[in-house]
Design a protein around this motif. Structure first.
Motif: not given
Length: 161
Positions: A133-137
């Motif tokens: 979903d594009g979240r930086v992890v």
């Protein structure tokens, strides 16, 4: 499959890295330009840790998220080497590592790595990993790999008298 599909446009990670299942943590290279690479890993339910009392598995382990990122770095340096089969890739260190989230079963883990500096034996990278979903992890300020001759472990490399 035609040459225009992403899987045909880039080598299979399994052909470049000396690992197989379950150690290989990159499924596919989706983009490669000089000095930059994007690779993905599909996270499956079967590789996640189960926690007692929960029917659903937990998050993809942080150690495997970092390992997958480092393998993407390795793919970049090998793709930009004259003869990748003649090199042994060693991961030296990672600094400024920040785990900022997690990925779960069914998500695609996407690594964007950039080559910062390279000499004959050492390459330095920076980059991020994102969930589907594009979240930086994951953020990595600096990762270092070393390239050695493939025969250096068997004694066929440079020998000193």
């Amino acid at each position: 499959m035609t040459a225009t599909t992403p899987t045909a446009a880039h080598p299979d990670p399994d052909d470049l890295l000396p690992y197989g299942y379950p150690a290989l943590q990159v499924d596919r290279v989706v983009r490669h330009t000089p000095g930059a690479l994007t690779a993905v890993k599909a996270v499956s339910r079967h590789e996640l840790d189960r926690q007692p009392g929960r029917s659903a598995p937990g998050a993809f382990p942080a150690s495997l998220t970092l390992e997958s990122f480092l393998q993407a770095c390795g793919l970049l340096v090998l793709l930009e080497s004259a003869d990748p089969g003649r090199h042994l890739l060693i991961f030296g260190s990672a600094r400024g590592v920040r785990l900022t989230g997690a990925v779960h079963a069914g998500e695609l883990l996407e690594h964007s790595v950039e080559l910062v500096d390279r000499d004959e034996e050492t390459a330095t990278f920076t980059g991020v990993a994102r969930a589907g979903d594009g979240r930086v992890v994951l953020e990595v300020d600096r990762a270092i790999t070393l390239l050695r001759p493939a025969d250096s472990l068997t004694g066929g490399g440079n020998q000193h008298d």
